[in-house]
Design an enzyme around this catalytic site. Structure first.
Site, mmCIF file in Angstrom:
data_model
loop_
_atom_site.group_PDB
_atom_site.id
_atom_site.type_symbol
_atom_site.label_atom_id
_atom_site.label_comp_id
_atom_site.label_asym_id
_atom_site.label_seq_id
_atom_site.Cartn_x
_atom_site.Cartn_y
_atom_site.Cartn_z
ATOM 1 N N GLY A 1 0.827 -1.194 0.000
ATOM 2 C CA GLY A 1 0.000 0.000 0.000
ATOM 3 C C GLY A 1 0.864 1.248 0.000
ATOM 4 N N CYS A 2 0.248 2.369 -0.356
ATOM 5 C CA CYS A 2 0.998 3.626 -0.452
ATOM 6 C C CYS A 2 1.475 4.089 0.923
ATOM 7 C CB CYS A 2 0.151 4.699 -1.132
ATOM 8 S SG CYS A 2 -1.516 4.888 -0.448
ATOM 9 N N TYR A 3 0.571 4.119 1.896
ATOM 10 C CA TYR A 3 0.976 4.533 3.241
ATOM 11 C C TYR A 3 2.007 3.568 3.840
ATOM 12 C CZ TYR A 3 -2.902 7.972 3.649
ATOM 13 O OH TYR A 3 -3.751 9.031 3.514
ATOM 14 N N ALA B 1 5.541 4.344 2.444
ATOM 15 C CA ALA B 1 6.170 5.519 3.053
ATOM 16 C C ALA B 1 6.530 5.260 4.508
ATOM 17 C CB ALA B 1 5.230 6.724 2.943
#
Lengths: 350, 350, 350, 350
Positions: free
Chosen positions: C149-151, C154
């Site tokens: 996932g994107c979160y 990061a």
């Protein structure tokens, strides 16, 4: 206190009416109607009104609502206003329609551009086009107000001082307009998504936008010409929420010999005494942000001697002077109140 | 009518004071001072005030200005307020400092974080920290107000109901804050350019921002703890003009056994009767846009039982509740006016 | 040439795969499937591809598409990937799932947070979590990739160098994340409208967001702790299209005695040789705009000695390193290509 | 490999050249010169290039730099290019000037609008106006390229197919253009601050912008008219970073009888085979975001039969097709490379 009901209160223009009327010293808000949120607290639909607006959204129960209110603000999609206007008229109430149904003098024009049949064309002649700076006297006498469109408001304020003055070629006007996306209303459509609008500029409705005939009607009226004005109107969607800038190009007639200063003086004279219209000095061009959150309009004008063309730009907040604020300005006139009451705030900058 | 002068009127907080005070029914604006624009019309500096504000910007002539006004609003860079406060005090005038010079109780804290020497430390004990929801009674009695910083306002409103209640571990508070760029003022610097800020989010002043000791001072006061609270405060710059959101993380103490509903009730009770602070229902989280252009603050709160942590978010307009609006709220208290007068507008949405 | 099909090509991550793969020197795009636009030219759906992408969107004809392609990119809503993965496996094809269905090791975690039943839990053990900087060797051997996932991307990049090192209290981690609105996909919903998102910041999914267990799983794995890590993850919606910034707070253990410089060295050593991860110097904090349109990630880190806390921020483009770019990085590994091929462009700034 | 030096590399067009040339397969970047950052690492000035660009910014040491490079890209304020062009010519090197100094055929026009004296007017006749879609053959033969302005590029692409065709009244052209703020460069000025630009649209340089004579020169050339074309060009500043949209109004001559379809066919024929120019179907209007980060241009066109007017809109990325990308396209032609090499990426959307 004037009792005001808002029909279609949960769209953006409706919510803006609520925001402004809530602080209007002579108005009490009665009913806030809705199609989508019946029974919900208005402050649940718009939580920024939490503890400030206590109404529950109600259904559009025509006779009860019209009976109770002194004035109806109609913030409905076009084609839906007639029953409200008929009922208001029957009861002797004032009605201000923020939609297009009562802006046109010729029903054919309306029907041709909006692709619907008007159900009460006989009432069009009673309605007054509610642009106070141009039609103040008529508005005071009226009961039905066709509140102007956002683009027509910005465009007419930019053009009015030169129409019918013999200076410009009224057959060649071009209006290139730029609007924030709130003008599209609170509708969940792909084209209004943040990711599609941000960092983006695009024309739309080129040569076909419905505000064209409205501007043409009003421009023709001021021009007093026998032949109706036809003009180009091109709206563009801007990556911003509020604001309209209309840039208007008007060719000088061959015989016209005027300077920028002379044209500006004409604008200043035309708008002398107007609280909400500001003509800027030479070299100062209006910015939409100046009008953000306010009913004020700003106008810049010059004459390009090289091309013999007058260039005018006008800036407004599309939801206020272009919709809800102007509606309240009209209401003030209808009820013999000071015209600026409830609308005195300056724009929010930055 | 209260005669108000604004010292440093051409910055963003100064201009916001002008906008709000211009419509305040009990106030007359007298002098608008400036360093950069002396002799220019204020409406030339901010053309959205064209025909609305007629003052010419004047130099900062201390005794003449203080002599004429009933209240001075100081919107100056830190370190420049002392002479004005001294003069106002000598003349028995009220003074509201929107800068940091009179917010601290310990001069050492101020001098350590701001890297300047305070020139009138003896006056700090006379100054009252102007957060009305927390210190209303003291403000009414005061003559010198240290108007809170924007981040501290948002942070304290989020934390206050739980400080000193024995529920949270006050030694482990984390505040992650997000601000619009207007908080940086009207200064032409690379980091504030549109092309550098748009489509961009960044932290700054990590572990070093000057609002940290201000928040710690006020949190410690409410906590009543002998030992001073130390906390993490991390501001982030957002691609927007106005608004602050403070997200606060507070660990429950091992013995604390509370539900989200119980904590919310505590917040609602704490802010009962407050016009400008709104505690949202479970699952409703504040948005900065709700406060845009208004003095209202919105608070959301929950308890994460998985991690035994209270999470609170509060949203304000940094230029209004975080600066100029709160200053006017303080002025209203100083002059025994209704606290909300001149500040009743709801946020502008959308 | 590798033949690549994109399943769900008309969403934002699908379109980003098309953009990147179109210029990948070792890839030929075969089928672009869709649910909503079957039979329409892809360049009609996304006109910026006019004359550049010639495919017509096709229906999701599983066996034909999987038969033709060497690798399938699945850009589908969660819950829809299993049939594609099963078919790809049967045919011996590689599959990279950009959704959540193959990210979890414990099917219960997935089912509990996503509220669906997993239809092929037995395949989870074959899938590799595709964060190349952490699991490069396993990815090379895999056939099924659960693209992060994107979160989580990061967040994990920000935390990884400190997990399992004995320096931080892994039971108290807080992640405060900020994302552009493209992360919500191309769905016409009120909350994603420009007028609702612009000039606005808000938290959402507080204590309930589905990326929480994904981050916890991966953090626990790196920590090697017997007891699973629980942490706070709070996403916020930003007024921007692309970009994620994750700000991570990690408390130092009582016995840990490290400086900011020492911690930074650890980060630099951990990411030495990584093309896409950049550890910034002391005092330089990452900005999401640096990664705009690129696969690069930027990390800033410090130690706040006052509060004994490590603060780390990491910035990525949510659609690239947070989705489609990372998927291609994984594809490069799966096919023994240079890892960075097709992904070498720097961010677009400004 | 072509050795390329960038003179004035730390502005936005310079940085965009670095970004694009870094990935150009036939180019090696040599020197990056600067006035403000001599001795600093380029990646410190633009941290998104961290670990990607290793050059240190150097002073503008004319003969050393020109001696080493095969081609010079000049990204300087106007008036500063002549010494570089003279030196490049002496050494037989190619030079592409992104500024205005070598765009004009008549030195008087340049001097009149730019208010400087041109120091090498004799070289103007050697320079070729570098708009490849219009002057490809001449560019291939040239050594000095005057790279077009951003507005002229968008405007000429919109007008070229109709100029000199006998269809439109070339004396009445109006161009209403909209640009992102990166066109103003990386200069710390009030008017480019985020808080001043966001949620704001404004005209500027009305009837006086320096791109006017450049457009008039090129339009006159294509029109082949004896009398020079004079036209109105009005730029507007948009709340966005990149992108230009030029909306062009051209009146049909009285005798012209064409449909929108016929005019579109003319545009399609004119741009047949062009990789970077895309003529859209009827009713599809270009959006600046389609070109974001790419060298592509998009054109929409219609005929308004009511007003007998052709309306065309063209969209480009002002920093790429409007500056650095077009410069590289010119370089490719100068060095007999495939024209599109290094420029093949599609726009970044959303």
């Amino acid at each position: 206190m004037i009792k005001a009901a808002i029909i279609g209160a949960t769209g953006y223009t409706g919510a803006e009416l609520v925001r402004l009327l809530r602080c209007h010293p002579e108005v009490t808000l009665t009913d806030l109607t809705t199609q989508s949120y019946v029974g919900q607290s208005f402050a649940d639909v718009y939580p920024h009104f939490q503890d400030q607006v206590t109404q529950v959204c109600c259904a559009q129960d025509l006779s009860a609502i019209a009976g109770e209110a002194d004035v109806l603000f109609l913030a409905l999609p076009h084609g839906l206003s007639v029953p409200w206007v008929v009922e208001a008229r029957r009861l002797g109430k004032k009605v201000i329609d923020l939609g297009a149904d009562f802006r046109f003098r010729q029903v054919q024009t309306y029907e041709q551009w909006y692709h619907v049949t008007h159900e009460a064309p006989e009432l069009l002649s009673e309605a007054v086009y509610g642009l106070p700076e141009l039609h103040r006297a008529s508005i005071r006498q009226a009961s039905i107000i066709g509140n102007p469109g956002c683009y027509p408001t910005a465009s007419m304020l930019a053009m009015a001082p030169l129409l019918g003055q013999g200076l410009i070629d009224e057959g060649r006007i071009i209006i290139d307009a730029k609007s924030g996306v709130s003008g599209a209303g609170r509708k969940a459509v792909l084209g209004s998504l943040y990711a599609e609008v941000n960092e983006n500029v695009k024309p739309y409705g080129v040569a076909t936008h419905r505000h064209t005939p409205e501007i043409e009607q009003e421009a023709s009226r001021l021009a007093g010409s026998d032949q109706a004005i036809k003009l180009s109107f091109t709206p563009h969607l801007m990556p911003m929420t509020r604001g309209i800038l209309a840039t208007v190009y008007m060719d000088l007639r061959p015989e016209a010999d005027v300077t920028a200063a002379q044209v500006r003086e004409r604008y200043q004279a035309f708008y002398a005494g107007e609280t909400f219209v500001h003509v800027m000095d030479e070299g100062v061009w209006p910015q939409t942000k100046w009008s953000y959150g306010s009913n004020h309009a700003f106008i810049g004008v010059t004459v390009d001697r090289r091309t013999r063309r007058v260039i005018v730009a006008s800036a407004i907040d599309n939801l206020i002077k272009g919709a809800s604020g102007q509606a309240i300005q009209n209401m003030n006139l209808l009820f013999d109140l000071p015209e600026t009451i409830g609308l005195t705030m300056s724009g929010i900058y930055p």
